[in-house]
Design a protein around this motif. Structure first.
Motif, PDB file in Angstrom:
ATOM      1  N   GLY A  14      12.775 -18.372 -16.597  1.00  0.00           N
ATOM      2  CA  GLY A  14      13.407 -17.513 -17.602  1.00  0.00           C
ATOM      3  C   GLY A  14      12.359 -16.831 -18.476  1.00  0.00           C
ATOM      4  N   HIS A  15      11.364 -17.598 -18.924  1.00  0.00           N
ATOM      5  CA  HIS A  15      10.269 -17.003 -19.699  1.00  0.00           C
ATOM      6  C   HIS A  15       9.553 -15.935 -18.882  1.00  0.00           C
ATOM      7  CE1 HIS A  15       9.985 -21.087 -21.881  1.00  0.00           C
ATOM      8  NE2 HIS A  15      10.451 -20.223 -22.765  1.00  0.00           N
ATOM      9  N   LEU A  16       9.255 -16.272 -17.639  1.00  0.00           N
ATOM     10  CA  LEU A  16       8.529 -15.337 -16.770  1.00  0.00           C
ATOM     11  C   LEU A  16       9.334 -14.052 -16.564  1.00  0.00           C
ATOM     12  CD1 LEU A  16       5.807 -15.304 -15.383  1.00  0.00           C
ATOM     13  CD2 LEU A  16       6.881 -16.248 -13.344  1.00  0.00           C
ATOM     14  N   ASP A  17      10.633 -14.176 -16.445  1.00  0.00           N
ATOM     15  CA  ASP A  17      11.504 -13.012 -16.300  1.00  0.00           C
ATOM     16  C   ASP A  17      11.398 -12.107 -17.533  1.00  0.00           C
ATOM     17  OD1 ASP A  17      13.732 -11.665 -14.788  1.00  0.00           O
ATOM     18  OD2 ASP A  17      14.808 -12.131 -16.645  1.00  0.00           O
ATOM     19  N   VAL A  18      11.413 -12.690 -18.720  1.00  0.00           N
ATOM     20  CA  VAL A  18      11.296 -11.912 -19.957  1.00  0.00           C
ATOM     21  C   VAL A  18       9.917 -11.256 -20.038  1.00  0.00           C
ATOM     22  CG1 VAL A  18      11.225 -12.064 -22.492  1.00  0.00           C
ATOM     23  CG2 VAL A  18      13.065 -13.199 -21.222  1.00  0.00           C
ATOM     24  N   GLU A  43       6.933  -3.419 -41.280  1.00  0.00           N
ATOM     25  CA  GLU A  43       6.648  -2.708 -40.035  1.00  0.00           C
ATOM     26  C   GLU A  43       7.119  -3.460 -38.785  1.00  0.00           C
ATOM     27  OE1 GLU A  43       2.566  -1.357 -39.747  1.00  0.00           O
ATOM     28  OE2 GLU A  43       2.470  -1.251 -41.932  1.00  0.00           O
ATOM     29  N   LEU A  44       7.519  -4.687 -38.944  1.00  0.00           N
ATOM     30  CA  LEU A  44       7.864  -5.521 -37.791  1.00  0.00           C
ATOM     31  C   LEU A  44       9.171  -5.105 -37.134  1.00  0.00           C
ATOM     32  CD1 LEU A  44       6.999  -8.187 -36.268  1.00  0.00           C
ATOM     33  CD2 LEU A  44       8.871  -9.207 -37.532  1.00  0.00           C
ATOM     34  N   GLU A  45       9.141  -5.084 -35.819  1.00  0.00           N
ATOM     35  CA  GLU A  45      10.345  -4.887 -35.020  1.00  0.00           C
ATOM     36  C   GLU A  45      10.470  -6.076 -34.066  1.00  0.00           C
ATOM     37  OE1 GLU A  45      12.722  -2.677 -35.103  1.00  0.00           O
ATOM     38  OE2 GLU A  45      11.802  -1.292 -36.523  1.00  0.00           O
ATOM     39  N   THR A  46      11.667  -6.581 -33.922  1.00  0.00           N
ATOM     40  CA  THR A  46      11.928  -7.624 -32.935  1.00  0.00           C
ATOM     41  C   THR A  46      12.796  -7.006 -31.856  1.00  0.00           C
ATOM     42  OG1 THR A  46      11.806  -9.365 -34.610  1.00  0.00           O
ATOM     43  CG2 THR A  46      12.859  -9.931 -32.527  1.00  0.00           C
ATOM     44  N   VAL A  47      12.349  -7.132 -30.619  1.00  0.00           N
ATOM     45  CA  VAL A  47      13.066  -6.606 -29.465  1.00  0.00           C
ATOM     46  C   VAL A  47      13.627  -7.794 -28.698  1.00  0.00           C
ATOM     47  CG1 VAL A  47      12.858  -5.292 -27.311  1.00  0.00           C
ATOM     48  CG2 VAL A  47      11.550  -4.597 -29.342  1.00  0.00           C
ATOM     49  N   TYR A  48      14.930  -7.759 -28.441  1.00  0.00           N
ATOM     50  CA  TYR A  48      15.593  -8.857 -27.754  1.00  0.00           C
ATOM     51  C   TYR A  48      15.854  -8.464 -26.302  1.00  0.00           C
ATOM     52  CZ  TYR A  48      16.330 -10.188 -32.589  1.00  0.00           C
ATOM     53  OH  TYR A  48      16.130 -10.507 -33.908  1.00  0.00           O
ATOM     54  N   LEU A  49      15.437  -9.321 -25.386  1.00  0.00           N
ATOM     55  CA  LEU A  49      15.638  -9.074 -23.964  1.00  0.00           C
ATOM     56  C   LEU A  49      16.438 -10.217 -23.356  1.00  0.00           C
ATOM     57  CD1 LEU A  49      12.031  -7.911 -22.935  1.00  0.00           C
ATOM     58  CD2 LEU A  49      14.026  -6.478 -23.395  1.00  0.00           C
ATOM     59  N   MET A  50      17.386  -9.862 -22.541  1.00  0.00           N
ATOM     60  CA  MET A  50      18.160 -10.877 -21.823  1.00  0.00           C
ATOM     61  C   MET A  50      17.491 -11.131 -20.488  1.00  0.00           C
ATOM     62  SD  MET A  50      22.097  -9.717 -22.558  1.00  0.00           S
ATOM     63  CE  MET A  50      21.996  -8.482 -21.302  1.00  0.00           C
ATOM     64  N   PRO A  51      17.387 -12.398 -20.095  1.00  0.00           N
ATOM     65  CA  PRO A  51      16.844 -12.668 -18.757  1.00  0.00           C
ATOM     66  C   PRO A  51      17.870 -12.255 -17.704  1.00  0.00           C
ATOM     67  CG  PRO A  51      17.602 -14.701 -19.752  1.00  0.00           C
ATOM     68  CD  PRO A  51      17.749 -13.615 -20.798  1.00  0.00           C
ATOM     69  N   SER A  52      17.426 -12.169 -16.475  1.00  0.00           N
ATOM     70  CA  SER A  52      18.365 -11.863 -15.403  1.00  0.00           C
ATOM     71  C   SER A  52      19.386 -12.993 -15.293  1.00  0.00           C
ATOM     72  CB  SER A  52      17.620 -11.691 -14.083  1.00  0.00           C
ATOM     73  OG  SER A  52      16.997 -12.909 -13.725  1.00  0.00           O
ATOM     74  N   LEU A  53      20.499 -12.708 -14.684  1.00  0.00           N
ATOM     75  CA  LEU A  53      21.588 -13.673 -14.569  1.00  0.00           C
ATOM     76  C   LEU A  53      21.130 -14.976 -13.919  1.00  0.00           C
ATOM     77  CD1 LEU A  53      24.559 -14.200 -15.088  1.00  0.00           C
ATOM     78  CD2 LEU A  53      25.075 -13.104 -12.902  1.00  0.00           C
ATOM     79  N   ARG A 105       9.897  -8.252 -17.781  1.00  0.00           N
ATOM     80  CA  ARG A 105      10.693  -7.172 -18.365  1.00  0.00           C
ATOM     81  C   ARG A 105       9.931  -6.496 -19.507  1.00  0.00           C
ATOM     82  NH1 ARG A 105      16.489  -7.422 -17.585  1.00  0.00           N
ATOM     83  NH2 ARG A 105      16.899  -8.902 -15.928  1.00  0.00           N
ATOM     84  N   ALA A 106       9.259  -7.298 -20.338  1.00  0.00           N
ATOM     85  CA  ALA A 106       8.495  -6.745 -21.460  1.00  0.00           C
ATOM     86  C   ALA A 106       7.388  -5.828 -20.953  1.00  0.00           C
ATOM     87  CB  ALA A 106       7.913  -7.869 -22.310  1.00  0.00           C
ATOM     88  N   ARG A 107       6.798  -6.165 -19.820  1.00  0.00           N
ATOM     89  CA  ARG A 107       5.724  -5.347 -19.253  1.00  0.00           C
ATOM     90  C   ARG A 107       6.210  -3.956 -18.852  1.00  0.00           C
ATOM     91  NH1 ARG A 107       3.908  -7.040 -14.542  1.00  0.00           N
ATOM     92  NH2 ARG A 107       1.921  -5.984 -14.709  1.00  0.00           N
ATOM     93  N   THR A 108       7.497  -3.781 -18.637  1.00  0.00           N
ATOM     94  CA  THR A 108       8.009  -2.452 -18.297  1.00  0.00           C
ATOM     95  C   THR A 108       8.085  -1.539 -19.531  1.00  0.00           C
ATOM     96  OG1 THR A 108      10.364  -2.985 -18.552  1.00  0.00           O
ATOM     97  CG2 THR A 108       9.375  -3.387 -16.383  1.00  0.00           C
ATOM     98  N   ASN A 112      -2.561  -6.818 -35.552  1.00  0.00           N
ATOM     99  CA  ASN A 112      -1.978  -5.486 -35.735  1.00  0.00           C
ATOM    100  C   ASN A 112      -1.007  -5.135 -34.600  1.00  0.00           C
ATOM    101  OD1 ASN A 112      -1.552  -3.143 -37.199  1.00  0.00           O
ATOM    102  ND2 ASN A 112      -3.111  -2.017 -36.053  1.00  0.00           N
ATOM    103  N   ILE A 113      -0.143  -6.091 -34.300  1.00  0.00           N
ATOM    104  CA  ILE A 113       0.900  -5.893 -33.286  1.00  0.00           C
ATOM    105  C   ILE A 113       2.252  -6.124 -33.971  1.00  0.00           C
ATOM    106  CG2 ILE A 113       1.859  -6.619 -31.067  1.00  0.00           C
ATOM    107  CD1 ILE A 113      -0.938  -7.665 -30.327  1.00  0.00           C
ATOM    108  N   PRO A 114       2.957  -5.048 -34.318  1.00  0.00           N
ATOM    109  CA  PRO A 114       4.189  -5.190 -35.083  1.00  0.00           C
ATOM    110  C   PRO A 114       5.470  -5.345 -34.246  1.00  0.00           C
ATOM    111  CG  PRO A 114       3.589  -2.900 -34.991  1.00  0.00           C
ATOM    112  CD  PRO A 114       2.508  -3.658 -34.259  1.00  0.00           C
ATOM    113  N   THR A 115       5.325  -5.734 -32.996  1.00  0.00           N
ATOM    114  CA  THR A 115       6.509  -5.889 -32.153  1.00  0.00           C
ATOM    115  C   THR A 115       6.545  -7.283 -31.540  1.00  0.00           C
ATOM    116  OG1 THR A 115       6.394  -3.543 -31.597  1.00  0.00           O
ATOM    117  CG2 THR A 115       7.845  -4.915 -30.254  1.00  0.00           C
ATOM    118  N   ILE A 116       7.670  -7.947 -31.754  1.00  0.00           N
ATOM    119  CA  ILE A 116       7.901  -9.295 -31.231  1.00  0.00           C
ATOM    120  C   ILE A 116       8.981  -9.201 -30.159  1.00  0.00           C
ATOM    121  CG2 ILE A 116       8.671 -11.649 -31.812  1.00  0.00           C
ATOM    122  CD1 ILE A 116       6.059 -10.730 -33.260  1.00  0.00           C
ATOM    123  N   ILE A 117       8.773  -9.888 -29.069  1.00  0.00           N
ATOM    124  CA  ILE A 117       9.774  -9.976 -28.000  1.00  0.00           C
ATOM    125  C   ILE A 117      10.424 -11.345 -28.067  1.00  0.00           C
ATOM    126  CG2 ILE A 117      10.118 -10.097 -25.478  1.00  0.00           C
ATOM    127  CD1 ILE A 117       9.469  -7.295 -26.415  1.00  0.00           C
TER     128      ILE A 117
END
Length: 165
Positions: free
Chosen positions: A17-21, A112-122, A24-27, A82-87
């Protein structure tokens, strides 16, 4: 588009599940910094050195991945780099409630922080490190739940607390 993101967690152990996220983040990002929390308050099953080794083995075939540990506030780690994005990965509604609260708390500490939420594949949606730990602790087969590169898992002390199924 932001060039880098941080994917924080205890990764105790890293799962499919972690690897899937991560994939996806790499895209969306040029670089994914996998930030492994030392997090002694959670009493991790595997020590930090083993968790770092497992994540590096699991991601060795992926480009633009950095694996590091941290032992401070995530926001302080993110600001220093200096990385304002969390996955963050979301499997279920219960994850969403917790992650939303954490995302707001973090945003209150850095505008400046943004949190991006990703769902793993089914196929990975039910996998959690606690499920993996419980199955592993009781001698069950976890080979379909974790990246093959990390098998066999490192040894652990039998006195560790483990979540039960």
């Amino acid at each position: 588009m932001r060039k880098a993101c941080i994917y924080p967690g205890t990764f105790d152990p890293i799962t499919n599940g972690h690897l899937d996220v991560i994939k996806r983040a790499r895209t969306f990002f040029d670089k994914v910094v996998i930030a492994i929390a030392v997090n002694s308050t959670k009493n991790p099953f595997f020590d930090i050195d083993d968790r770092i080794k497992m994540v590096k083995k699991a991601t060795i075939h992926l480009s633009n991945i950095e694996v590091v540990s941290f032992d401070n506030l995530l926001i302080d780690f993110a600001k220093k780099r200096n990385i304002p994005t969390i996955i963050r990965g979301l499997r279920a509604v219960s994850d969403f409630e917790y992650e939303l609260q954490m995302g707001y708390a973090n945003a209150s500490l850095w505008d400046e922080l943004e949190t991006v939420y990703l769902m793993p594949s089914l196929k990975s949606a039910f996998i959690s490190s606690s499920v993996v730990r419980s199955i592993f602790y009781h001698g069950g087969d976890i080979s379909h739940l974790v990246p093959k590169e990390i098998l066999p898992l490192p040894k652990f002390k039998k006195d560790k607390n483990v979540d039960h199924l």
